[in-house]
Design a protein around this motif. Structure first.
Motif, PDB file in Angstrom:
ATOM      1  N   PRO A  25       0.837  -1.207   0.000  1.00  0.00           N
ATOM      2  CA  PRO A  25       0.000   0.000   0.000  1.00  0.00           C
ATOM      3  C   PRO A  25       0.868   1.252   0.000  1.00  0.00           C
ATOM      4  O   PRO A  25       2.043   1.221   0.374  1.00  0.00           O
ATOM      5  CB  PRO A  25      -0.788  -0.109   1.315  1.00  0.00           C
ATOM      6  N   SER A  26       0.258   2.345  -0.395  1.00  0.00           N
ATOM      7  CA  SER A  26       0.953   3.633  -0.318  1.00  0.00           C
ATOM      8  C   SER A  26       1.105   4.044   1.142  1.00  0.00           C
ATOM      9  O   SER A  26       0.452   3.496   2.035  1.00  0.00           O
ATOM     10  CB  SER A  26       0.164   4.694  -1.075  1.00  0.00           C
ATOM     11  N   ASN A  27       1.948   5.024   1.363  1.00  0.00           N
ATOM     12  CA  ASN A  27       2.128   5.529   2.727  1.00  0.00           C
ATOM     13  C   ASN A  27       0.833   6.093   3.285  1.00  0.00           C
ATOM     14  O   ASN A  27       0.522   5.920   4.473  1.00  0.00           O
ATOM     15  CB  ASN A  27       3.231   6.587   2.750  1.00  0.00           C
ATOM     16  N   ASP A  28       0.053   6.779   2.433  1.00  0.00           N
ATOM     17  CA  ASP A  28      -1.228   7.329   2.891  1.00  0.00           C
ATOM     18  C   ASP A  28      -2.190   6.212   3.281  1.00  0.00           C
ATOM     19  O   ASP A  28      -2.912   6.316   4.284  1.00  0.00           O
ATOM     20  CB  ASP A  28      -1.861   8.191   1.791  1.00  0.00           C
ATOM     21  N   ALA A  29      -2.210   5.139   2.481  1.00  0.00           N
ATOM     22  CA  ALA A  29      -3.094   4.020   2.795  1.00  0.00           C
ATOM     23  C   ALA A  29      -2.669   3.340   4.092  1.00  0.00           C
ATOM     24  O   ALA A  29      -3.510   2.986   4.926  1.00  0.00           O
ATOM     25  CB  ALA A  29      -3.086   3.021   1.644  1.00  0.00           C
ATOM     26  N   LEU A  30      -1.376   3.170   4.279  1.00  0.00           N
ATOM     27  CA  LEU A  30      -0.881   2.565   5.515  1.00  0.00           C
ATOM     28  C   LEU A  30      -1.225   3.424   6.722  1.00  0.00           C
ATOM     29  O   LEU A  30      -1.569   2.897   7.786  1.00  0.00           O
ATOM     30  CB  LEU A  30       0.630   2.356   5.429  1.00  0.00           C
ATOM     31  N   GLU A  31      -1.157   4.731   6.562  1.00  0.00           N
ATOM     32  CA  GLU A  31      -1.503   5.630   7.675  1.00  0.00           C
ATOM     33  C   GLU A  31      -2.992   5.533   7.991  1.00  0.00           C
ATOM     34  O   GLU A  31      -3.398   5.541   9.167  1.00  0.00           O
ATOM     35  CB  GLU A  31      -1.128   7.064   7.321  1.00  0.00           C
ATOM     36  N   SER A  32      -3.823   5.422   6.947  1.00  0.00           N
ATOM     37  CA  SER A  32      -5.260   5.250   7.163  1.00  0.00           C
ATOM     38  C   SER A  32      -5.529   3.954   7.928  1.00  0.00           C
ATOM     39  O   SER A  32      -6.323   3.932   8.875  1.00  0.00           O
ATOM     40  CB  SER A  32      -5.983   5.229   5.816  1.00  0.00           C
ATOM     41  N   SER A  33      -4.859   2.880   7.544  1.00  0.00           N
ATOM     42  CA  SER A  33      -5.016   1.603   8.232  1.00  0.00           C
ATOM     43  C   SER A  33      -4.544   1.708   9.683  1.00  0.00           C
ATOM     44  O   SER A  33      -5.186   1.162  10.593  1.00  0.00           O
ATOM     45  CB  SER A  33      -4.236   0.513   7.498  1.00  0.00           C
TER      46      SER A  33
END
Length: 384
Positions: free
Chosen positions: A9-17
């Motif tokens: 995942p992108s960094n933004d997606a990982l942060e959302s998770s």
């Protein structure tokens, strides 16, 4: 496939998770370090800001995690329209689609529907998906057709028309239950060393105990799902249907198949970038969690609420009964690029090793004809 070999995942997606996991952790701790699995699944899929379906990531299509039947070919919608065109004149002319995905089914259906269509309502909880559906419909329909589409975020008081859902029921939270030491236990999620773990407690709900006794083989260690959310959803819609029909297309089994002794760990699965994931805690909020449909329970919920049972069959039989092969033959010359493309898609829709056998169609009606061409051959209602 090992997790490290999957697309990252992108960094933004990982942060959302990460933020979603932190909020779930708070709820678990506040609930004495145990949350029913259904609550965890609901947060993972539908948290208002970070849930799989309610967040902003692209879920459906080749760039997402899965592909649905309407995305394979417009022939799916054109074939379905042959059934709907016989039903709409018996109602107020409304279609209510649940979980409309990208909006492609609506965009493909509407041109194939007769003048009997007055309104096409899409019931959608995700604001992000609703906007994507609007954009798709506006791009693929003329203004006068697109104007028939209205989005709703809550259920109307009554329905007069055709209720339609393709791959909706499988996305509803489930309860995970285990039979062990002569008793039923409810699986939940706890925190162990700041990690999510599955733990079980004695099952307390009388309704769930009754459902487990009805469906589960009493084999020590047997684990599977119950679907109270699906049952309540179908019961509510059935009670609100004043006239019309309900059609549900999804993957699943009758109860005897679902709770076969050899299927001893249920059907819960994850989908991530077109890969199957067996860990429900893998990239929470970025992985689709789903369970097969117990169609016996769906039939029970609808008929208990007073609906007429219309039929139950495989997707392959339903589409063949309605003439999908005739529509394919009309695409163009055999051997042309257009024909070969559609033929490959139809093969996937019909093949028993693809979608044709696992996907089922179940339908109910009220104050409407019960003799539907979609169930003319291959009805398997006796299995319910």
């Amino acid at each position: 496939m090992k997790p490290q070999s999957l697309p990252q995942p992108s960094n933004d997606a990982l942060e959302s998770s990460r933020q979603l996991c932190a909020q779930i952790e708070q709820k678990i701790i506040a609930n004495n370090n145990w949350l029913p699995f259904s609550n965890f699944m609901e947060l993972a899929l539908y948290h208002p800001s970070f849930g799989y379906y309610t967040g902003g990531s692209r879920k459906i299509g080749t760039s997402g995690d899965f592909v649905t039947a309407p995305m394979l070919s417009p022939l799916f919608a054109q074939t379905l329209a042959r059934q709907l065109n016989g039903l709409l004149p018996q109602t107020a002319g409304n279609i209510y689609e649940f979980g409309a995905g990208t909006g492609q089914l609506a965009a493909d259906l509407i041109p194939s529907l007769s003048d009997g269509l007055n309104h096409y309502y899409i019931i959608e909880l995700s604001a992000e998906l609703a906007q994507r559906q609007r954009s798709w419909i506006e791009q693929h329909l003329p203004p006068e057709s697109a104007a028939k589409v209205t989005h709703l975020s809550t259920l109307p008081d009554t329905f007069d028309g055709i209720l339609l859902g393709n791959e909706v029921l499988d996305a509803m939270p489930v309860e995970r239950i285990r039979y062990e030491s002569d008793a039923f236990h409810q699986i939940g999620v706890s925190m162990t060393n700041r990690q999510f773990t599955q733990t079980a407690q004695p099952l307390q709900s009388a309704n769930l105990i009754a459902a487990a006794k009805q469906y589960f083989p009493q084999i020590d260690g047997y684990t599977s799902e119950l679907h109270p959310t699906q049952h309540a959803f179908i019961r509510t819609l059935s009670e609100k249907l004043s006239r019309g029909a309900m059609i549900w297309i999804d993957y699943g089994f009758d109860a005897a198949q679902y709770y076969h002794p050899q299927r001893n760990d249920g059907t819960l699965i994850g989908h991530y970038r077109h890969h199957t994931i067996h860990d429900p805690f893998f990239h929470v909020g970025l992985t689709d969690l789903t369970a097969h449909v117990n169609f016996t329970d769906i039939a029970q919920a609808a008929t208990d609420a007073g609906l007429d049972f219309i039929g139950y069959t495989t997707q392959a039989h339903f589409l063949i009964n309605l003439g999908i092969t005739d529509l394919l033959a009309a695409v163009g010359d055999v051997g042309s690029a257009a024909y070969l493309r559609e033929a490959a898609a139809v093969q996937k829709l019909l093949n028993q090793h693809e979608m044709g056998e696992l996907f089922k169609v179940i339908a109910f009606g009220k104050h409407i004809d019960t003799d539907w061409p979609g169930f003319q051959f291959g009805d398997i209602s006796h299995k319910l």
